[in-house]
Scaffold this active site. Structure first.
Site, short mmCIF file in Angstrom:
data_model
loop_
_atom_site.label_atom_id
_atom_site.label_comp_id
_atom_site.label_asym_id
_atom_site.label_seq_id
_atom_site.Cartn_x
_atom_site.Cartn_y
_atom_site.Cartn_z
N GLU A 1 27.46 16.67 -23.35
CA GLU A 1 27.97 15.65 -22.43
C GLU A 1 28.87 14.61 -23.09
O GLU A 1 28.54 13.43 -23.13
CB GLU A 1 26.82 14.96 -21.69
CG GLU A 1 25.68 14.45 -22.56
CD GLU A 1 24.62 13.73 -21.70
OE1 GLU A 1 25.00 12.84 -20.95
OE2 GLU A 1 23.44 14.08 -21.81
N HIS B 1 15.18 13.83 -20.40
CA HIS B 1 15.30 13.66 -21.85
C HIS B 1 14.03 14.29 -22.40
O HIS B 1 13.00 13.62 -22.53
CB HIS B 1 15.42 12.18 -22.23
CG HIS B 1 16.71 11.58 -21.75
ND1 HIS B 1 16.98 10.24 -21.80
CD2 HIS B 1 17.82 12.14 -21.21
CE1 HIS B 1 18.19 10.00 -21.30
NE2 HIS B 1 18.71 11.14 -20.93
N HIS C 1 27.98 7.01 -26.90
CA HIS C 1 26.67 7.68 -26.79
C HIS C 1 26.73 9.03 -27.50
O HIS C 1 27.78 9.47 -27.93
CB HIS C 1 26.23 7.82 -25.33
CG HIS C 1 27.16 8.62 -24.45
ND1 HIS C 1 27.23 10.00 -24.50
CD2 HIS C 1 28.07 8.24 -23.52
CE1 HIS C 1 28.11 10.42 -23.60
NE2 HIS C 1 28.65 9.36 -23.01
N ASP D 1 26.82 11.67 -12.16
CA ASP D 1 25.83 12.25 -13.09
C ASP D 1 24.56 12.40 -12.28
O ASP D 1 23.88 11.41 -11.98
CB ASP D 1 25.63 11.31 -14.29
CG ASP D 1 24.67 11.88 -15.32
OD1 ASP D 1 23.95 12.85 -15.02
OD2 ASP D 1 24.63 11.32 -16.44
N GLU E 1 29.34 16.99 -18.26
CA GLU E 1 28.02 17.35 -18.80
C GLU E 1 27.55 18.68 -18.25
O GLU E 1 27.52 18.89 -17.04
CB GLU E 1 27.00 16.25 -18.44
CG GLU E 1 25.59 16.59 -18.87
CD GLU E 1 24.59 15.45 -18.66
OE1 GLU E 1 24.83 14.62 -17.75
OE2 GLU E 1 23.59 15.41 -19.39
N ARG F 1 33.07 11.55 -18.00
CA ARG F 1 32.08 12.34 -18.73
C ARG F 1 32.01 13.71 -18.08
O ARG F 1 32.17 13.83 -16.86
CB ARG F 1 30.70 11.66 -18.70
CG ARG F 1 29.60 12.44 -19.41
CD ARG F 1 28.36 11.61 -19.74
NE ARG F 1 27.62 11.15 -18.60
CZ ARG F 1 27.60 9.91 -18.15
NH1 ARG F 1 28.32 8.98 -18.76
NH2 ARG F 1 26.90 9.57 -17.09
N ASP G 1 20.78 18.52 -15.26
CA ASP G 1 21.46 17.26 -15.62
C ASP G 1 22.96 17.57 -15.74
O ASP G 1 23.40 18.11 -16.75
CB ASP G 1 20.87 16.78 -16.96
CG ASP G 1 21.42 15.42 -17.38
OD1 ASP G 1 22.15 14.80 -16.60
OD2 ASP G 1 21.10 15.00 -18.51
N ASP H 1 0.81 -1.22 0.00
CA ASP H 1 0.00 0.00 0.00
C ASP H 1 0.84 1.28 0.00
O ASP H 1 0.37 2.35 0.36
CB ASP H 1 -1.00 0.01 1.17
CG ASP H 1 -0.29 -0.12 2.51
OD1 ASP H 1 0.95 -0.29 2.51
OD2 ASP H 1 -0.98 -0.05 3.54
N HIS I 1 24.88 3.19 -17.48
CA HIS I 1 23.68 3.38 -16.67
C HIS I 1 23.86 2.85 -15.25
O HIS I 1 22.92 2.36 -14.63
CB HIS I 1 22.47 2.72 -17.33
CG HIS I 1 22.02 3.47 -18.55
ND1 HIS I 1 21.22 2.91 -19.52
CD2 HIS I 1 22.27 4.74 -18.96
CE1 HIS I 1 20.99 3.82 -20.47
NE2 HIS I 1 21.63 4.93 -20.16
N HIS J 1 20.99 15.86 -25.57
CA HIS J 1 19.55 15.63 -25.65
C HIS J 1 18.88 16.91 -25.19
O HIS J 1 19.50 17.74 -24.52
CB HIS J 1 19.13 14.43 -24.80
CG HIS J 1 19.58 14.49 -23.36
ND1 HIS J 1 18.92 15.21 -22.39
CD2 HIS J 1 20.65 13.94 -22.72
CE1 HIS J 1 19.55 15.07 -21.22
NE2 HIS J 1 20.62 14.31 -21.39
N TYR K 1 35.21 6.12 -22.23
CA TYR K 1 35.06 4.99 -21.31
C TYR K 1 36.02 3.90 -21.78
O TYR K 1 35.81 3.30 -22.84
CB TYR K 1 33.60 4.51 -21.31
CG TYR K 1 32.65 5.69 -21.17
CD1 TYR K 1 32.31 6.20 -19.92
CD2 TYR K 1 32.15 6.34 -22.31
CE1 TYR K 1 31.48 7.30 -19.80
CE2 TYR K 1 31.32 7.45 -22.19
CZ TYR K 1 30.99 7.92 -20.94
OH TYR K 1 30.17 9.03 -20.83
N1 GLY Z 1 21.47 11.79 -16.74
C1 GLY Z 1 20.91 11.31 -17.94
C2 GLY Z 1 21.66 11.76 -19.09
O1 GLY Z 1 22.72 12.34 -18.95
O2 GLY Z 1 21.22 11.64 -20.19
MN MN Z 2 22.19 14.12 -20.00
MN MN Z 3 23.34 13.23 -17.10
#
Ligand code: GLY
Ligand code: MN
Ligand code: MN
Length: 464
Positions: free
Chosen positions: A411, A368, A357, A263, A434, A432, A274, A39, A246, A361, A415
Site C-alpha cells: 500500500e 493489522h 507510512h 480505503d 492498496e 494510495r 483491505d 443499554d 486516518h 502489514h 500525500y
Molecule cells: N485500512 C487500514 C490500513 O490500510 O492499514
Molecule cells: Mn492496510
Molecule cells: Mn487500508
C-alpha cells in the site's frame, strides 16, 4: 455458530496442544460484549484467537486446552427466557458434537472447573495483556489450587503467553483461510467498483455528492454479499482530506476535479480484506493527478515484484521507497539541488515528507494481523542506527523472511500538502493504492485485483 467443519478447528487445537508442553493448560477467552451507550451494545465481534480455535462466535465463551490435546469449552447455558430476547444459544450439551470439543460446561462453572483443570500442571498459558481482568481471574484459580497444596496438589509455577504460539500459527494462512480471504477481497473489490461508478454517475447527473454517499455504496455491497462487518472504519476522503491518513467518511463534498481516496474492506466469516483505490471524482485524471498516480502505481508494481518466498518483509517497502524517491526528484517535488541523488533522498529519508507510512502489514482475521515482523531464527542479530530525521537510535533486527501462505498488504502512497516549494498543480493530491498479497510458491497472488488499478482501466470503468 460454527461456519466450517469441526475438523479444521480440531486440527488447529491439536497443533497448539503439541506446542504447550505435556503438563500445561491454555486458557483462551473470547471477546467481551462492548457497551456503545446506555443499554445499546456495539455489534458483537468474537476474539480472533478464540474463533481461530473453535469457529464459535457466541459471547461469554472460553476454550481450555491441555498439553494432551484435551479441549473443554465453557459457553452460555441454554436459557429459554434469554433466548427469546437475545437469540439462540448452542449450550454445553450440544457443544461437543457441534464444535468437536471433548467436554463442555456452562460459563458459570469456570470458577469451579478451572482449579481442577490447572491442578498438577506445570504451566498455564493465556493471552497476555489482551483481556481486561484475565490475569486477576487466573490468579484466583491458581490460589484455589494453592489452597490444596497441603493435600498434595501441585500448582502451576510457570505462566506463558499463548499469543506467542498462536501468532506464528495464524501468520501462515491455511487453505480455508486463503479461500475466505479471496472471497472477502472479491466482495470489497466489487464495493470499490460500485463507489467509483456512483461518484461519476452522480456528478454527471449534477447531484450534490458527499463522502457518505460513497460510503453507503460500499456498505451496501459488503452486506449484500454476506459480509458481517466492515473490517475497519472506511476511509472515504475527497480532495485535500486524502492527505489525512486516518480520515473517515464524513460529509465533505466530492467535487469534480478532485481525487477521492477510498480505503475500505469487508470482513467475511472472521477474515479481513483491505483495499485502497484513488480515483478522479468525475472519472478523468488531470495531468498532475495522473503523474502522481502513475508514480505510486509504479512503486506498487515494484513492491509486487519484491514479494515472494525467501524475500524479507521489508523488501517491498524498500522497493517502493526506491521508486517513489526517484519519482519525487523527477517530478520536482524534491529538488535535486537541495536533496541530491536518489540515494541521498533515501539515506536522509527526504521522501518521508510525502510518504510517511510503511508499505505493508500482515492481513488475516485482524486487519493489522498478528505475527512478528522480525525473523525468529535471527532474533539475536541486533544492530543500531541513527534515524536521520529524528536523531533517535533505532534498534534493527532482521526483517521476517516471507513464506508461502503469508498475507500482507502492498500500500504505497503520496500525500502532498500545499507549500511554497511545491508546484500548485500538485497541492492536496493524496494517493494510495492498496492490494492484498498472498505469498505463493513463486511470487504472490493479489487477491484484491478485481477492482481496476490502472489509469486507463479506472477511467474506462467510470465512463461505463
Ligand atoms: N485500512 C487500514 C490500513 O490500510 O492499514
Ligand atoms: Mn492496510
Ligand atoms: Mn487500508
Amino acid at each position: 455458530m460454527t461456519t466450517h467443519s469441526t475438523s479444521l478447528y480440531a486440527q488447529r487445537r491439536a497443533k497448539l496442544a503439541a506446542q504447550l508442553g505435556a503438563d500445561a493448560v491454555a486458557i483462551i477467552p473470547t471477546a467481551p460484549e462492548q457497551a456503545r451507550n446506555r443499554d445499546s451494545d456495539f455489534p458483537y465481534r468474537h476474539d480472533s484467537y478464540f474463533y481461530y480455535l473453535t469457529g464459535f462466535s457466541e459471547p461469554h465463551a472460553w476454550l481450555v486446552i491441555d498439553g494432551q490435546g484435551r479441549s473443554s469449552l465453557f459457553c452460555q447455558p441454554k436459557d429459554l427466557e434469554r433466548e427469546i430476547w437475545d437469540g439462540y444459544r448452542l449450550g454445553p450439551d450440544a457443544a461437543p458434537k457441534a464444535l468437536g470439543v471433548d467436554a463442555a460446561f456452562s460459563a458459570s462453572d469456570l470458577d469451579s472447573q478451572l482449579p481442577k483443570l490447572l491442578e498438577n500442571q506445570h504451566t498455564v498459558w493465556y493471552p497476555f495483556a489482551t483481556h481486561k481482568g484475565l490475569e486477576t481471574r487466573v490468579d484466583g484459580w491458581l490460589n484455589s489450587v494453592r489452597a490444596r497444596v497441603r493435600f498434595g496438589a501441585i500448582c502451576p509455577s510457570h505462566q506463558r503467553d499463548v499469543c506467542a504460539v498462536l501468532d506464528e500459527m495464524r501468520l501462515i494462512k491455511d487453505v480455508h483461510e486463503q479461500d475466505t480471504m479471496r472471497r472477502a477481497a472479491r466482495i470489497s473489490a466489487q464495493a470499490h467498483i460500485r463507489a467509483m461508478q456512483t461518484s461519476a454517475h452522480m456528478l454527471r447527473a449534477g447531484q450534490d455528492v458527499r463522502e457518505y454517499h460513497l460510503e453507503a455504496e460500499l456498505l451496501h455491497e459488503f452486506r449484500k454479499h454476506g459480509s458481517q462487518f466492515p473490517a475497519y472504519t472506511s476511509i472515504v476522503a475527497a480532495g485535500a482530506n486524502a492527505c489525512v491518513l486516518h480520515y473517515r467518511a464524513d460529509t465533505a463534498p466530492v467535487r469534480s476535479g478532485d481525487l477521492v481516496l477510498i480505503d475500505a474492506g469487508c470482513e467475511l466469516d472472521g477474515y479481513a480484506s483491505d483495499i485502497t483505490r484513488t480515483f478522479p471524482a468525475n472519472g478523468v485524471f488531470s495531468p498532475a493527478q495522473r503523474d502522481v498516480y502513475n508514480l505510486v502505481l509504479a512503486s506498487q508494481e515494484a513492491s509486487i515484484a519484491a514479494t515472494r518466498p525467501g524475500a524479507r518483509f521489508i523488501d517491498p517497502h524498500e522497493a517502493v521507497v526506491n521508486v517513489l524517491s526517484q519519482g519525487l526528484l523527477d517530478l520536482g517535488l524534491l529538488n535535486a539541488k537541495q536533496h541530491g541523488t536518489v540515494d541521498d533522498v533515501i539515506e536522509k529519508r527526504a521522501y518521508f515528507r510525502y510518504y510517511m507510512h510503511r508499505t505493508s502489514h500482515w492481513l488475516g482475521m485482524d486487519v493489522h494481523d498478528c505475527g512478528s515482523y522480525v525473523e525468529p531464527s535471527e532474533l539475536g542479530q541486533v544492530s543500531t542506527r541513527q534515524d536521520p530525521l529524528s536523531g533517535e537510535t533505532i534498534t534493527n533486527r532482521p526483517s521476517r523472511i516471507l513464506r508461502e501462505g503469508m498475507v500482507l498488504t502492498l500500500e504505497p502512497g503520496l500525500y502532498i500538502r500545499p507549500a511554497d516549494d511545491v508546484p500548485e498543480a500538485f497541492w492536496n493530491i493524496g494517493i494510495r493504492v492498496e492490494d492484498d498479497a498472498l505469498v505463493t510458491a513463486n511470487g504472490c497472488e493479489l487477491m484484491s485485483r478485481d477492482v481496476p488499478v490502472s489509469v486507463a482501466e479506472i477511467e474506462a470503468l467510470m465512463r461505463s
